[in-house]
Design an enzyme around this catalytic site. Structure first.
Site, mmCIF file in Angstrom:
data_model
loop_
_atom_site.group_PDB
_atom_site.id
_atom_site.type_symbol
_atom_site.label_atom_id
_atom_site.label_comp_id
_atom_site.label_asym_id
_atom_site.label_seq_id
_atom_site.Cartn_x
_atom_site.Cartn_y
_atom_site.Cartn_z
ATOM 1 C CB CYS A 216 -0.957 0.128 1.281
ATOM 2 S SG CYS A 216 -0.124 -0.333 2.696
ATOM 3 C CE LYS B 148 6.654 -6.085 3.215
ATOM 4 N NZ LYS B 148 5.254 -5.939 3.999
ATOM 5 C CG HIS C 72 -0.479 4.805 3.185
ATOM 6 N ND1 HIS C 72 -1.027 4.722 4.540
ATOM 7 C CD2 HIS C 72 -0.127 3.423 3.009
ATOM 8 C CE1 HIS C 72 -0.780 3.495 5.174
ATOM 9 N NE2 HIS C 72 -0.253 2.495 4.191
ATOM 10 C CG ASN D 294 -4.315 2.929 4.368
ATOM 11 O OD1 ASN D 294 -4.732 3.692 4.797
ATOM 12 N ND2 ASN D 294 -4.001 1.892 5.562
#
EC number: 1.2.1.11
Lengths: 368, 368, 368, 368
Positions: free
Chosen positions: B159, B216, B254, B343
């Protein structure tokens, strides 16, 4: 009034920064607040009444100040005889502050200012005592040029950059010049004063904007690192800074996420170990002079993966140390780290007090 | 069960992401939840009882799901006949998830996964339907290689990068390749699930660290932008990303502060106006196919100085649009901006549903 | 303008409550905003520009209102011809509001007000449509007495009491009169408008005080439950209420902790089961008339130990239902419970809209 | 180890309350932490490593404790010789704590406990040193009855009632017995330990429920005010308490809104001035003995309309004073007020330390 202490005044004494000066000077070994001034609206009231249910710091107005009668800050002459120098926490428009700070200086009352009005006046030093105490030398020129006898003006920079300015300076001083850096700040709401940021904007929310803050940050770095030439401060050429400033729901403590590139050939760049060594070992004039508000160790490096955090680390060493964590390499630039400093202590009132301590230690108040 | 809808299952149905799938699929025009599976602890209970006072989204468990009996997610065979494909919101260790998702696929049940376990499996597409629908072509190879008849696995990315991935892609597609970018995210706590982040860490505080998130983010960008070669996805060479990931006291949404440099000679770089034009005009396959969960306009650009903000902008276009603001030049790189995405909608459950809609529209569920 | 809709104006349209009226009326089946008025400072600007970066609700100003030119709210004549009636969300001192609302009424423009100025005017009904629609009968007297032809004033009560007023009324109506109650409220910050409560007071803090709120609450209960006599409203004699009002860091949703004693002999007091039955079965005129903003079930009772919670329950039934939980015996009085209502929907703008719907349904706008 | 200090141990040393004991004992004039014990999982590690990035209070583990090796709390014998008495901050199920605290006492090691396990053991005193130091007399009986030589158990009550217990007691002692009271608390999240309350529940939300808290509060009041009879504590008959306990997004500091009724004829009830006089003048044995952690003035009364507030008043007098504000008449009972106490200082670890100071001052540690 303790005989051996210097009598000081606070301008803008009822505002949030003014209150902090009064709170933090409560038991100061060198200075004692004997004079408080604010807007005409507050003038004539006892300080305790002027702030009444808007006293924001700690539970009570310090006893020594509670019964002082607030004076009109617009009349500099009123301070004569009542205090030797003043801390300026004025909250007015810039031009008005500039004129008023000059008026105090003209009356022979030095002004140690928290306001931004005189930060770009080129004969006014913008001090971080660990970094540029040599900028004090422009004060002589300032007095001469303005025709001031005992008065002068010294200021401190914005709170937004305090967390990374000392680390950057320590690296540069150790032979590792910084070419450029991209910084994102997560700034506490106390930086906006009171009432400041509405709670409506700070519950389940952040605001990715603080008016004027990014521009200030990017420019002030260069003056702080500047050199004195012909009695004036000339900006440094670098480092180049890009700032993203955000307001977050934190009371005190500005956090900065920094990515930084050195101005060095690849093989001369410092290792992470070397950088940590430089930071941990860094001390400067305030430590040497053992100024009362100076942190013993200005830069603290932590190794936990999730630190620094505002609530856990802002109070380190009286709120005057910078705390750094997450030092690691940056896939785009050279290194990345997180830096934290207490915006209302190091970044505002206690930073101003440290400036005054430096001025006193260097004799700038001797003639008062 | 509506005759014309596809029966779907939710694995990890009692967790926060699982609950969101169930909530968001409530009135879905194509899919209907007919199967819920979770840990053995919940198995055998009615769904309503299994989540009881831990139901987190909206005030009530959707009526159609409340009385379904929760099955043991560890036994893929139980899903046979009960649903055509499953959404995986499993919360277990990576290897267990990998094995379990494969078990479902092996049983002939496609898995549309929210988990990170299979993001780096090179024959598994990691989809943002507006960006890389052509990655679906690896599914044929995936089935062949694993010996799966009808089942397969498709995943969605983290996300954390959703807010800037579409803007970057839109620019690259318009002929403005991005060389490198430095990103600082301010991420909502819902991203950590439930109980997730302790309130002790999120009152008067931020945490400048989210375990594994930066790595990530930096890697997933390259696979999302990758090309298909020999039935596998080959990572793109760039852009180079440095991420600073922070947890802030926000429920959903986010925010990313992005500084970015183009991989273009100075005179070929786009103006701010051109960039805004590219973003505002951007649409892609999901819009063309009018997928039910696709935003009409995937990228919204705002001009107020203090936007986007999580609470005001996260719900834009079903929580599936990305909102951008503060587009301006960067003193260090070329441009700076703030990007926001929801998100748990775009970045989790509704993003997974959009993936399933794309799969359906492209015929991947036809044979079930 | 839809031909079949009634043209309405919003006074105080740029403030937080005014914005909510505009947002909530966006797709209203009966009313359409055709007129917006605010302070002279905003007058002459397009609404979109007048609110600019201070638009607070949802991401965008509704399209139909964005281009309306804001008028000066101080001149009631300007509204003539532009709208049939007005919602008053004026934010001025009480006397000014009282005079201004009367001026609109005198011009033949009914005023449906959210302001507190006319709550204690004894020929002005203070409506909760589920409780006291019979108070509308004083409007005839009000018009006669003031010499108003078509105009009149109707108001709504404070948001603080909305969560427990319907439950209390439902009990009284079922034959269980309430003698006295002690109520502590935990109130959302949106109730204070914008900028409203400083974030400095709402981070790691609560404020156990809301100026005037406790007095309003304690008195308004008695007028709401009052009877009409000689064209005026006469206060009810009870129940006796003691209120403790607190501000807490919640955006929307007021929670009340209630302990209550019945005015009944011990053997006539209702059981908890009977109370729940009464609440769950409660409906009234707005439900009978199927008013567009009326909740289908005005009182929802939950059984989870930890509900209602503001973020999970405030939106129940368009934000117009009251949610109750934790119904249990009280060791000091008879029963205890927690009640929640959405302060800016049921408690402010949507409550005002429901009042207007009731007025329309009962023919009070027919002659306009 | 300072020769003149008493060596103490902390059981449950790695939990949040255990950490607070260690932090607050850092510079204690009488006690020094020489022994730390926790679950077998932590046993064998240095304390610093056992808590690592979960150290929650202040920025650093106190130097004197950081290198202590954590012992297994389940083996009471390990503490023999390593410390004279222990503070119990055990977090296990009640029966296990009860057994374990008894095991330490049986080994001759007194246990000063923060846990609730032994609060209802009738030969165990539940102390608030300002209120019931005479309950210490049951310890002799406790030792005799259990066959313990030097060991014994003393506990402290729940944090929820600390803010109003001293005010109630002060009134009762001054001749103003309280008949009944209705109390609503707004409790800080630190009371739930770590990880404790999820941030998902504390952003834009409150939770109107704390498991078991209301029952504890209502009962503990009666034991605290009880009398000693035949070596056991007999509960007081009143006051009758009804508690509504809420969790709010505050780090430290429980606020209570209290309405209370005196058990006196109308003409004997105290005036508000008299009540304030009683509270302000209240001191007790801890003040007389000048115990190090005792507040100089246990009850502080404030007159600002909006105080006490958690962040401004919780630290009053080392976090050990109770702060009261908004004293006013109650329309339902006699008086209303707001009371605040620091839940992790007065209400937990520092309250436990004060208990130990009282025990020491009264000679209970002399024979160790």
């Amino acid at each position: 009034m303790c005989a051996h202490k210097i009598a000081v005044g606070v301008l803008g004494a009822t505002g949030m920064v003014g209150q902090r000066y009064i709170y933090l000077l409560k038991d100061h070994p060198w200075f004692e607040v004997t004079y408080v001034a604010a807007s005409p609206r507050s003038a004539g009231k006892k300080y305790r009444e002027a702030v009444e249910s808007r006293w924001l710091i700690g539970s009570d107005v310090p006893a020594g100040v509670a019964d002082l009668v607030v004076q009109d800050a617009n009349d500099a002459k009123l301070a004569l005889g009542a205090c030797k120098f003043v801390f300026s926490a004025l909250e007015m428009d810039k031009d008005a502050i500039k004129a008023l700070e000059a008026a105090y200086a003209a009356e022979g009352i030095p002004v140690v200012s928290n306001a931004s009005a005189n930060r770009w006046t080129d004969d006014v030093p913008m001090l971080i005592p660990e970094i540029n105490p040599h900028h004090l030398s422009v004060i002589a020129e300032q007095k001469k040029h303005r025709g001031w006898d005992k008065g002068f003006i010294a200021v401190k920079p914005n709170c937004s950059l305090q967390s990374y300015m000392m680390p950057i300076f320590a690296l540069q001083q150790a032979g590792y010049p910084v070419k450029r850096m991209i910084v994102t700040t997560l700034q506490a709401t106390s930086g906006a004063g009171y009432p400041g940021v509405p709670s409506f904007d700070m519950i389940d929310n952040i605001v990715p904007y603080i008016g004027g803050e990014e521009e200030k940050t990017e420019r002030e770095v260069l003056k702080i690192l500047g050199t004195v030439k012909d009695g004036k401060i000339e900006n440094a050429a670098g480092p180049l800074v890009a700032a993203h400033c955000n307001r977050v729901p934190v009371i005190d403590g500005h956090t900065a996420c920094v990515s930084l590139e050195f101005d060095l050939p690849e093989n001369k760049k410092p290792s992470l170990e070397e950088i940590e060594r430089v930071w941990t070992a860094f001390t400067a004039l305030p430590q040497e002079l053992a100024l009362p508000s100076a942190p013993v160790q200005p830069i603290i490096v932590r190794h936990e993966p999730n630190r620094p955090q505002p609530r856990r680390d802002r109070e380190n060493d009286k709120g005057m140390a910078v705390t750094i964590g997450r030092l690691r390499t940056c896939p785009v630039f050279d290194i990345r780290f997180v830096a934290l400093s207490h915006n209302t202590k190091r970044g505002a009132a206690l930073g101003g007090i440290l400036n005054a301590e430096l001025l006193k230690a260097k004799g700038f108040f001797d003639a008062l």
